[in-house]
Motif scaffolding. Structure first.
Motif, mmCIF file in Angstrom:
data_model
loop_
_atom_site.group_PDB
_atom_site.id
_atom_site.type_symbol
_atom_site.label_atom_id
_atom_site.label_comp_id
_atom_site.label_asym_id
_atom_site.label_seq_id
_atom_site.Cartn_x
_atom_site.Cartn_y
_atom_site.Cartn_z
ATOM 1 N N ARG A 250 47.298 57.436 38.990
ATOM 2 C CA ARG A 250 47.394 56.952 37.615
ATOM 3 C C ARG A 250 46.898 58.008 36.641
ATOM 4 N N SER A 251 47.580 58.099 35.518
ATOM 5 C CA SER A 251 47.181 59.054 34.490
ATOM 6 C C SER A 251 45.996 58.515 33.702
ATOM 7 N N LEU A 252 45.345 59.414 32.995
ATOM 8 C CA LEU A 252 44.194 59.022 32.184
ATOM 9 C C LEU A 252 44.593 58.005 31.124
ATOM 10 N N GLN A 253 45.733 58.227 30.471
ATOM 11 C CA GLN A 253 46.150 57.295 29.415
ATOM 12 C C GLN A 253 46.524 55.922 29.964
ATOM 13 N N ASP A 254 47.094 55.867 31.177
ATOM 14 C CA ASP A 254 47.409 54.576 31.794
ATOM 15 C C ASP A 254 46.132 53.774 32.055
ATOM 16 N N CYS A 255 45.129 54.464 32.585
ATOM 17 C CA CYS A 255 43.861 53.788 32.881
ATOM 18 C C CYS A 255 43.176 53.326 31.599
ATOM 19 N N LEU A 256 43.196 54.179 30.579
ATOM 20 C CA LEU A 256 42.571 53.813 29.317
ATOM 21 C C LEU A 256 43.296 52.628 28.684
ATOM 22 N N ALA A 257 44.629 52.645 28.717
ATOM 23 C CA ALA A 257 45.399 51.529 28.148
ATOM 24 C C ALA A 257 45.083 50.226 28.857
ATOM 25 N N GLU A 258 44.908 50.273 30.178
ATOM 26 C CA GLU A 258 44.569 49.062 30.917
ATOM 27 C C GLU A 258 43.212 48.516 30.483
ATOM 28 N N GLU A 259 42.244 49.398 30.319
ATOM 29 C CA GLU A 259 40.909 48.943 29.930
ATOM 30 C C GLU A 259 40.887 48.366 28.520
ATOM 31 N N LEU A 260 41.773 48.834 27.654
ATOM 32 C CA LEU A 260 41.816 48.313 26.286
ATOM 33 C C LEU A 260 42.485 46.945 26.205
ATOM 34 N N ARG A 261 43.095 46.502 27.301
ATOM 35 C CA ARG A 261 43.749 45.190 27.295
ATOM 36 C C ARG A 261 42.758 44.043 27.351
ATOM 37 N N ARG A 262 41.542 44.337 27.778
ATOM 38 C CA ARG A 262 40.560 43.254 27.891
ATOM 39 C C ARG A 262 39.274 43.665 27.197
ATOM 40 N N LEU A 263 38.712 42.704 26.479
ATOM 41 C CA LEU A 263 37.460 42.937 25.773
ATOM 42 C C LEU A 263 36.329 42.088 26.341
ATOM 43 N N ASP A 264 36.656 41.283 27.342
ATOM 44 C CA ASP A 264 35.621 40.504 28.021
ATOM 45 C C ASP A 264 35.112 41.310 29.217
ATOM 46 N N PRO A 265 33.930 40.983 29.734
ATOM 47 C CA PRO A 265 33.404 41.718 30.884
ATOM 48 C C PRO A 265 34.309 41.606 32.105
ATOM 49 N N ASP A 266 34.422 42.690 32.853
ATOM 50 C CA ASP A 266 35.168 42.687 34.107
ATOM 51 C C ASP A 266 34.215 42.201 35.201
ATOM 52 N N LEU A 267 34.275 40.922 35.509
ATOM 53 C CA LEU A 267 33.318 40.325 36.432
ATOM 54 C C LEU A 267 33.482 40.833 37.859
ATOM 55 N N VAL A 268 34.713 41.116 38.252
ATOM 56 C CA VAL A 268 34.934 41.628 39.606
ATOM 57 C C VAL A 268 34.294 43.004 39.754
ATOM 58 N N PHE A 269 34.492 43.875 38.774
ATOM 59 C CA PHE A 269 33.844 45.182 38.824
ATOM 60 C C PHE A 269 32.332 45.029 38.851
ATOM 61 N N GLY A 270 31.803 44.113 38.039
ATOM 62 C CA GLY A 270 30.370 43.900 38.012
ATOM 63 C C GLY A 270 29.819 43.512 39.370
ATOM 64 N N GLU A 271 30.532 42.635 40.088
ATOM 65 C CA GLU A 271 30.088 42.217 41.420
ATOM 66 C C GLU A 271 30.199 43.355 42.428
ATOM 67 N N VAL A 272 31.290 44.117 42.331
ATOM 68 C CA VAL A 272 31.492 45.217 43.284
ATOM 69 C C VAL A 272 30.448 46.308 43.095
ATOM 70 N N ILE A 273 30.164 46.675 41.842
ATOM 71 C CA ILE A 273 29.247 47.789 41.597
ATOM 72 C C ILE A 273 27.800 47.403 41.840
#
Length: 313
Positions: free
Chosen positions: A274-297
């Motif tokens: 994935r390109s940098l812009q694709d990843c950034l665009a995905e992260e901008l789609r949500r403004l709520d916490p990513d709970l799955v990432f929080g549990e994994v990390i």
């Protein structure tokens, strides 16, 4: 259009934006958020390009903080980019030096869109604790990239220790397509032939490899082996071991993967890096916490690092 404002102030920048809007209407309204990009002097164009492409999906005001040397005279130089030079957004580039060479909420406050969410993205080095930094305290989402660290594993462990709701890392975002493919493969099986072990293979400098292993290990709770490949090769292979035959997803290059499943023909799957812009665009789609990432990390990664068996390829 690029308007340069040397040795300026945020008040002058704001007035110039208003004047540009009144004279030509070149700065469109309707922005959905403010994206604050923190980067190094000399690296800002790379960050601006990625943010511009992401802004075509998420119109926003982009504020780029390109820190100079704290040893130089205190000064603030700025650029305002609109039109073709700013994608679907308006871009404000701030190059501070001296006392303005560090992140500062006071520098940003006059330039933020009113009543709009704020997303902070550390394009290069992340602060010790993003949620407690000057910009992070006012941001709804905070994006880092552990792949930029000299020691990605150490960077992930640090993120686990300092994590707060709203934090995320682009090493996790790069896993989206891998997670989708593996989840789809799992959905095809019932519980009659459970997974008994896991193998994850990827580059030694790839934090995404560790996060993928942590996600699988936490979800399936079976023994796991992580195999380290040479640097720069990314994620290479995932094997889910079963008594009646393994499920294996392998990406030997950077574009296409092969899925092997018992009793089924070999499948070729598009799985490009994935390109940098694709990843950034995905992260901008949500403004709520990513709970799955929080549990994994915070839970999955420490468990993985305590139990994993790491071997060299």
């Amino acid at each position: 259009m690029i308007v340069e404002l040397p040795n300026t102030t945020t008040s002058k920048i704001t007035k110039r934006i208003v004047k540009m809007r009144e004279q030509g209407g070149v700065v469109a309204l309707g922005r959905v958020l403010t994206l604050v990009v923190i980067t190094k002097r000399g690296r800002e164009e790379e960050a601006i390009e990625a943010a511009n492409l992401a802004s075509r999906e998420h119109p926003c005001r982009i504020i780029v903080l390109a820190a100079g040397s704290p040893e130089d005279k205190t000064c603030l130089d700025a650029e305002i980019r609109v039109g073709g030079d700013a994608g679907a957004s308006e871009v404000i580039v701030l190059r501070g030096s001296g006392e303005l060479a560090v992140e500062s909420e006071s520098v940003l406050s006059a330039l933020l869109l009113p009543d709009a969410p704020i997303v902070a993205w550390w394009h290069t080095d992340a602060p010790a604790s993003p949620s407690k930094s000057a910009v992070g305290r006012i941001a709804h989402r905070r994006i880092t990239d552990s792949a930029n660290s000299a020691d990605p594993r150490d960077a992930l462990e640090h993120i686990a220790q300092t994590y707060a709701d709203g934090d995320t890392d682009l090493a996790w975002t790069r896993l989206t397509n891998w997670r989708v493919q593996l989840a789809a493969a799992l959905d095809q099986y019932d519980g009659s032939d459970p997974i008994t072990g896991l193998q994850v293979e990827g580059a030694s400098d790839s934090p995404s490899t560790l996060l993928l292993a942590a996600w699988l290990h936490r979800a399936l709770n079976v023994p796991i082996t992580v195999t380290e490949d040479p640097s720069g090769t990314g994620i290479r292979r995932v094997v889910m071991e079963r008594h009646n035959g393994n499920v294996e997803l392998t990406r030997p290059g950077s574009l296409e993967a092969t899925l092997l499943q018992p009793g089924q023909p070999e499948q070729k799957i598009s799985l490009p890096r994935r390109s940098l812009q694709d990843c950034l665009a995905e992260e901008l789609r949500r403004l709520d916490p990513d709970l799955v990432f929080g549990e994994v990390i915070t839970l999955g990664l420490p468990k993985l690092l305590a139990e994993e068996k790491v071997v060299k390829a």
